[in-house]
Design a protein around this motif. Structure first.
Motif: not given
Ligand SMILES: Cc1cc2nc3c(=O)[nH]c(=O)nc-3n(C[C@H](O)[C@H](O)[C@H](O)COP(=O)(O)OP(=O)(O)OC[C@H]3O[C@@H](n4cnc5c(N)ncnc54)[C@H](O)[C@@H]3O)c2cc1C
Ligand code: SF4
Ligand code: FES
Lengths: 472, 277
Positions: B7-9, B13, B15, B64, B71, B74
């Protein structure tokens, strides 16, 4: 015995239920069910006919006098055994079958008074068993080495899977949604059929060794042909899940939901439990439901429970022709749903932001009877009027789900996209592929889907046993 | 349970989640999507499959984090899992050798456009990619697209990176001097609408990928319906890609907008409820 027949017979034992003013605010089941004494009293009304007419009205020919007699004798275990001999899901059927047009309408007691409350008794026996905790599992035959894939987990698929597992086959159910049960979990509301009941039935199947693969959209993830490479036979019970719209202007405005969408949000996604569930409920002041079937009643009654102040049911024919179950119409009326009969919506009107503000309707009147004696509704000239509302729910029925037919070569479909299958065996135009339930008949009933699943299970059994197993 | 492998940014906002879903990874074609549910009781969210690795048995989702459901997704860490992943859904993109293709990606739509550009390139097309974002940090997958496209044009609204302006400005300029056989536009609805307005006069066939709200993704609810060429289509089974010149964007925008209003309203109520507690 003759003595007894002459004595005035007591009337039908009523079922206690939540008062309308209370229940229209909650999603808890409406009728409470019989207690033992009520059930025995009701069961004792049965005449134990030699040639029981009720049985001829039951699509799966449940031995009605048999199980009713067992209840009268307080042998509930036996009652359940008799029921389950032909009906895999009695707790469901006792609640949602249209007994008033199937078995009860034919009961001889109905000729002079009220028929035996067969549905209520069926529910009672099945609920009793569930409340005992561990249901007694049907015996499973020795493994046959044959594997069968069942596509769709509605009543047709569940019944077919259960019957095949009983005969010793290895059965895997593939279901597109995240929860098995078909219309029983996404369509029929909690207040008519508590979801817990369906879950118990599915757990019982799992205990019999049936595996359930959710999130498996057949045709997309696996095709029927891919399943056939691994399984000895495939049963397709994908239902009638493609909602029809009325094709009137404004139907794509914001605030118009198909009954399927509206009910799925409330039932499967449990929006009525929001915020514990992630899906917020549709908030409405005035809701217009279009249609007159069970689906329309369920949508209207759900809308009321989600907090709508006014719920109107617009139906283009007269009340006598409404296809919904009488009991549900009665419940809806008690709860305060406004029935606008002979009303045909012709346009949905929106505001400047594309949201519903009203429906324009025509008043209809019944024409003189035609050759068949039917009185067709015809519009009254100049009768246009508007109903102000913020939500419109077309509940006009469903066509069969097209995903499987679209992705399976050589699978014959009919005019409405229904899979063509033999009415007894469920055999389709493809070898090794059987089908039953709404995907074959178009939207019908739970019990008919179960009957089809059961009949197909026999044909599938014969088919796979006549061939060597695919997996050595 | 579908395990999160990484899981990377990759933007504000934004990912990229790699999820173990071996069968889907094997089956999926560019343009298809999945519907996921982070946990029991969570909402069902449609997400395009940005990439897949059949060998590793993983799919990539670019998300996003805007609403409650995204939310929740992510926030998942490697080793944890997504409860439900159903797919691959929708029709795959129609891939063939068209000749010269311009692929336009706006914001997170770039993640959807990337695998399509990749497939088009592999089919022998010359691919020009235009991607954009509000400002520099909203430009995602630049590195990946550079490997794929013959030419990459980057735009930012504020000029903080690449050329200043909207992707449609760059597209208009490009079309003034060059011929294309196909355009693919994926991004926010107003952007796709604007691209279609640019490609309409020169009559360049334009494919858009629509993202109306969805529940089941199997054709059962009709919530995803859009009007295309005057006919009602279900984006989940008839799409998600359509001829952009036939799409009723006005209707699509108002359906998406109202849904957002409703969600905001719901959360406002939720906040009030919490405050009262
Ligand atoms: C709101 C409502 C109320 C009703 N009320 C009553 C009532 O009171 N009494 C009554 O008798 N009947 C009622 N009915 C009708 C009854 O529910 C149906 O006739 C019955 O459920 C049909 O069963 P089925 O097994 O054929 O299909 P369904 O119950 O429709 O099940 C089909 C299943 O297949 C799944 N599926 C579809 N496509 C795929 C695919 N490609 N891959 C994998 N899975 C797939 C679906 O997700 C679904 O779970 C009602 C129906 C509705 C919608
Ligand atoms: S017809 Fe009525 S009285 Fe006769 S067996 Fe059936 S339920 Fe009993
Ligand atoms: S998402 Fe339900 S029909 Fe497309």
């Amino acid at each position: 015995m003759t003595e007894n027949r002459k004595a005035p017979r007591p009337g039908r034992t009523p079922m206690r239920e939540q008062p309308a003013a209370e229940r229209k605010k909650n999603f808890t089941e409406v009728p409470y069910g019989y207690n033992l004494e009520e059930a025995v009293a009701e069961a004792s009304r049965c005449l134990q006919c030699k040639k029981p007419l009720c049985v001829t009205g039951c699509p799966v020919e449940v031995d009605i006098p048999g199980f009713v007699g067992a209840i009268a004798a307080r042998d509930l275990r036996k009652a359940v055994e008799i029921l389950k001999g032909t009906n895999t899901l009695p707790a469901v059927c006792g609640r949602v079958c249209p007994q008033e047009e199937q078995c009860e309408i034919r009961c001889v007691l109905g000729k002079k008074g009220t028929p035996v409350a067969i549905g209520n008794l069926e529910r009672f026996a099945a609920d009793w068993e569930r409340e005992q905790g561990e249901a007694r599992m049907p015996e499973v035959a020795a493994p046959t080495g044959r594997r069968i894939a069942v596509v769709g987990s509605g009543p047709a698929g569940l019944t077919c899977a259960g019957e095949l597992a009983r005969r010793g086959h290895e059965v895997a159910i593939f279901e597109a949604l995240h929860e098995p049960g078909g219309v029983l979990v996404y369509g029929i509301p909690e207040f008519r059929l508590p979801k817990k009941i369906v879950r118990v039935e599915i757990d019982n199947l799992k205990k019999m060794g049936v595996t359930v693969e959710v999130n498996s959209v057949v045709g997309k993830l696996d095709t029927i042909d891919e399943l056939l490479a691994e399984y000895d036979a495939v049963f397709v019970g994908t239902g009638a899940g493609l909602p029809k719209f009325k094709d009137i202007p404004g139907e794509n405005l914001v605030g118009v939901y198909s009954a399927n969408e509206y009910l799925t949000r409330a039932n499967l996604m449990r929006s009525y439990q929001w915020p514990e569930s992630g899906t917020p409920p549709v908030k409405s002041k005035t809701v217009v439901v279009i249609g007159g079937g069970n689906v329309a009643m369920d949508s209207a009654r759900t809308a009321l429970r989600l907090g709508a102040q006014r719920v109107i049911l617009a139906y283009r024919r007269s009340g006598d022709e409404m296809p919904a179950r009488k009991a549900e119409i009665h419940h809806a009326q008690e709860e305060g749903i406004e029935f606008m009969m002979l009303t045909d919506p012709i346009e949905v009107l929106g505001d400047e932001r594309g949201r519903v503000r009203a429906v324009r309707c025509l008043r209809m009147e019944l024409a003189e009877p035609d050759a068949s004696g039917r009185r067709k509704p015809v519009p009254v000239k100049g009768s246009e009027f508007e109903i102000e509302c913020d939500t419109v729910i077309p509940a006009l029925g469903n066509n069969p789900n097209p995903l499987v037919p679209r992705t399976t070569e050589g699978l014959k479909v009919g005019k409405w996209g229904n899979i063509e299958a033999d009415s007894v065996t469920g055999q389709t135009s493809r070898e090794g592929v059987f089908a039953g339930g709404d995907v074959v008949t178009g939207a019908a009933t739970v019990i008919e889907a179960m009957g089809a699943g059961r009949r197909a299970s026999r044909a599938i059994h014969d088919y796979v046993m006549a061939r060597p197993p695919k997996r050595k | 349970m579908f395990e999160i492998v990484s899981n990377e940014l990759i933007g504000p906002q934004i990912y990229r989640l790699r999820v173990r879903a071996a069968k889907i990874a094997r089956k999926r074609r560019p343009g298809q999507f999945v519907i996921v549910r982070a946990a029991e009781n969570a909402e069902r969210v449609p997400l395009t499959i940005a990439d897949s690795d059949p060998e590793a048995g993983t799919i990539s989702l670019v998300i996003q984090a805007v609403g409650q459901a995204t939310k929740q997704l992510v926030a998942l860490r490697p080793g944890e899992g997504i409860r439900d992943v159903a797919g691959p859904l929708g029709h795959p993109t129609h891939i063939e050798k068209f000749g010269r293709v311009v692929v336009v990606g706006g914001g997170i739509g770039t993640a959807v456009a990337m695998p399509i550009a990749q497939a088009l390139k592999a089919a022998g097309n010359e691919v020009v990619a235009i991607i954009g974002g509000r400002s520099r940090e909203f430009v995602i997958l630049e590195y990946e697209l550079r490997q794929i496209a013959d030419r990459l044009i980057i735009c930012t609204d504020d000029g903080s990176y690449g050329r200043k302006g909207f992707v449609t400005d760059a597209l208009t300029e490009l079309l003034a001097s060059e011929q294309f056989d196909l355009a693919v536009a994926i991004g926010p609805v107003p952007m796709m609408e604007a691209v279609c307005n640019v490609t309409r006069p020169p009559a360049i066939p334009t494919v858009v990928s629509l993202n109306p709200l969805m529940i089941d993704g199997t054709g059962m609810c009709g919530g995803c319906r859009v009007t295309v060429g005057g006919q009602t289509k279900f984006a989940c089974v008839d799409g998600p890609e359509f001829d952009g010149h036939q799409v009723d964007f006005v209707g699509l925008r108002s359906r998406l907008g109202a849904f957002r209003d409703q969600e905001q309203e719901a959360h406002k109520q939720l906040d009030e409820k919490c405050r009262l507690k």
